[in-house]
Design a protein around this motif. Structure first.
Motif, mmCIF file in Angstrom:
data_model
loop_
_atom_site.group_PDB
_atom_site.id
_atom_site.type_symbol
_atom_site.label_atom_id
_atom_site.label_comp_id
_atom_site.label_asym_id
_atom_site.label_seq_id
_atom_site.Cartn_x
_atom_site.Cartn_y
_atom_site.Cartn_z
ATOM 1 N N ASP A 11 38.407 -54.738 60.520
ATOM 2 C CA ASP A 11 37.203 -55.223 59.843
ATOM 3 C C ASP A 11 36.822 -54.196 58.791
ATOM 4 O OD1 ASP A 11 34.764 -56.147 58.991
ATOM 5 O OD2 ASP A 11 33.816 -56.148 60.973
ATOM 6 N N LEU A 12 36.945 -54.564 57.519
ATOM 7 C CA LEU A 12 36.634 -53.646 56.427
ATOM 8 C C LEU A 12 35.142 -53.542 56.148
ATOM 9 C CD1 LEU A 12 39.592 -54.608 54.081
ATOM 10 C CD2 LEU A 12 39.413 -52.633 55.585
ATOM 11 N N ALA A 13 34.322 -54.291 56.876
ATOM 12 C CA ALA A 13 32.864 -54.226 56.776
ATOM 13 C C ALA A 13 32.385 -54.297 55.326
ATOM 14 C CB ALA A 13 32.343 -52.964 57.454
ATOM 15 N N PRO A 14 32.803 -55.333 54.590
ATOM 16 C CA PRO A 14 32.404 -55.417 53.180
ATOM 17 C C PRO A 14 30.948 -55.833 53.021
ATOM 18 C CG PRO A 14 33.663 -57.358 53.798
ATOM 19 C CD PRO A 14 33.674 -56.445 54.998
ATOM 20 N N VAL A 15 30.280 -55.234 52.049
ATOM 21 C CA VAL A 15 28.901 -55.583 51.714
ATOM 22 C C VAL A 15 28.938 -56.585 50.568
ATOM 23 C CG1 VAL A 15 26.675 -54.731 50.890
ATOM 24 C CG2 VAL A 15 28.058 -53.339 52.445
ATOM 25 N N ASP A 16 28.308 -57.728 50.757
ATOM 26 C CA ASP A 16 28.296 -58.771 49.735
ATOM 27 C C ASP A 16 27.487 -58.296 48.534
ATOM 28 O OD1 ASP A 16 28.001 -61.120 48.206
ATOM 29 O OD2 ASP A 16 28.023 -62.384 49.988
ATOM 30 N N ARG A 17 28.106 -58.304 47.361
ATOM 31 C CA ARG A 17 27.423 -57.847 46.143
ATOM 32 C C ARG A 17 26.222 -58.723 45.804
ATOM 33 N NH1 ARG A 17 28.865 -61.428 42.273
ATOM 34 N NH2 ARG A 17 30.614 -62.771 42.842
ATOM 35 N N ARG A 18 26.152 -59.924 46.386
ATOM 36 C CA ARG A 18 25.044 -60.831 46.081
ATOM 37 C C ARG A 18 23.868 -60.648 47.031
ATOM 38 N NH1 ARG A 18 29.410 -65.546 46.337
ATOM 39 N NH2 ARG A 18 29.874 -64.164 48.091
ATOM 40 N N SER A 19 23.982 -59.718 47.953
ATOM 41 C CA SER A 19 22.891 -59.497 48.903
ATOM 42 C C SER A 19 21.661 -58.946 48.195
ATOM 43 C CB SER A 19 23.322 -58.509 49.990
ATOM 44 O OG SER A 19 24.388 -59.025 50.749
ATOM 45 N N TRP A 48 39.201 -52.763 64.722
ATOM 46 C CA TRP A 48 39.030 -51.400 64.247
ATOM 47 C C TRP A 48 38.173 -51.373 62.985
ATOM 48 C CZ3 TRP A 48 44.603 -48.933 64.541
ATOM 49 C CH2 TRP A 48 44.876 -48.566 65.866
ATOM 50 N N TYR A 49 37.526 -50.220 62.767
ATOM 51 C CA TYR A 49 36.682 -49.989 61.587
ATOM 52 C C TYR A 49 37.091 -48.656 60.965
ATOM 53 C CZ TYR A 49 34.134 -53.358 64.379
ATOM 54 O OH TYR A 49 33.808 -54.449 65.151
#
Length: 357
Positions: A11-19, A48-49
């Motif tokens: 899980d790359l734990a991406p943050v949505d740029r539209r948040s 894994w992280y």
């Protein structure tokens, strides 16, 4: 059709740029919980992280904290770091963190170790990282191995709290890498080895061969009797081929922006890269790809399983057989939390259905 090796998830734990400002990390943590729950329901072995720092698009800067959060919302699936960048930390600190996790969630905690900084030079300095710390990585792994086994250091310092699993073994250690160095170290220490072929595939086959050829059981705590090789691969599974290809294209756009967007934001492509508007962002990302980023992005992401569930499982089978992997860690790169969960579910269901047939 059936996968012949266990499947796990990175899980790359991406943050949505539209948040909305201040909400991105919170939404990402919630999405990581849902992804792990989906993986747990569908029989994946572990999630894994990875430790990254000073990257606004990734929320996994503190893997131990993220593991604790997800573990509290799941029941059986193994969770761990894939990995902790050990040169950023004292081995004692990591032994204490993961010993605490193992005490709270016995039999469910993994610890993957890398020697890269997980950041740029300025961030490394902010972490108080010694520029030469990577040189002591093998010794640090040995020290950590002893601390997790309950062995005091020569000065009498020991890791507390510490928990052993049901077999009396410490938290399992995995050496991570994208070169021959990690493969040789894992082989010498008798530890499992995971290759980061989802973004650095060039040395995969050579590293896997070297690891198996040089693997030596040594009787140290947590060491294996036989090699266990893990390879990572990008996965884009969807209900139809067109959607899967769209998700793969979206991932290439995101990668191009992550790699090259910062240097061009003040140049020829200013607006769209920071836009919450999908069309503007896609146009700017495509311009990056057309300007030459595609060469680098395609090289990094060339190992990918893309398509409908049965097609993806067939690709995973072929990949595992080709590289001699004992386990695959799948990086599901669809563009939204919902589509990433769907990708995990589709592949897991396809494998489960095949095994039951």
């Amino acid at each position: 059709m059936s996968s012949r090796v266990p499947l796990s998830v990175l899980d790359l734990a991406p943050v949505d740029r539209r948040s909305a400002p201040g909400r991105g990390a919170r939404e990402t943590l919630a999405a990581s919980v849902e992804l792990a729950r989906a993986a747990e329901r569908h029989g994946y072995r572990r999630v894994w992280y990875a430790e990254h720092h000073s990257m606004a698009s990734i929320a996994s800067s503190a893997p131990a904290v993220l593991v604790a959060h997800v573990a509290a919302h799941t029941s059986t699936i193994r969770l761990g770091a894939g990995g902790v960048m050990l040169p950023n930390h004292a081995p004692l600190t990591i032994a204490e963190q993961f010993g605490t996790l193992a005490a709270a969630h016995p039999g469910r905690i993994d610890l993957g170790l890398g020697r890269a900084p997980g950041s740029d030079g300025a961030t490394s300095a902010a972490l108080r990282r010694d520029p030469s710390a990577a040189d002591t990585f093998p010794d640090d792994v040995l020290e950590l191995q002893d601390l997790l086994a309950g062995t005091p250091r020569p000065d009498g310092v020991r890791a507390v709290p510490l928990a052993l699993d049901d077999d009396g073994l410490p938290v399992p250690l995995y050496v991570l890498g994208s070169s021959l160095f990690g493969a040789r170290l894992a082989a010498a220490l008798g530890l499992p080895y995971a290759f980061a072929s989802h973004f650095a595939p060039d040395a995969l086959e050579q590293a896997m061969d070297l690891y198996r050829r040089e693997f030596t059981p040594n009787g140290r705590p947590g060491a294996l009797e036989a090699p266990h090789a893990i390879a990572a691969i990008n996965v884009f599974a969807a209900d139809d081929d067109a959607t899967a290809r769209e998700h793969a294209l979206a991932a290439r756009r995101q990668r191009a922006v992550a790699l090259f967007g910062r240097s061009l934001r003040r140049g020829a492509l200013p607006g769209g890269l920071d836009s919450a508007d999908d069309a503007a962002f896609d146009a700017a990302a495509d311009a990056l790809l057309d300007a030459g980023a595609s060469v680098h992005v395609e090289a990094m992401m060339r190992l990918a399983a893309v398509g409908t569930p049965d097609a993806v499982v067939a690709q995973l089978d072929a990949f595992a057989a080709r590289v001699g992997a004992d386990e695959l860690i799948t990086a599901h790169g669809a563009p939204t939390p919902q589509t990433r969960v769907r990708s995990v579910e589709l592949v897991g269901s396809a494998v489960g259905s095949a095994l039951a047939a």
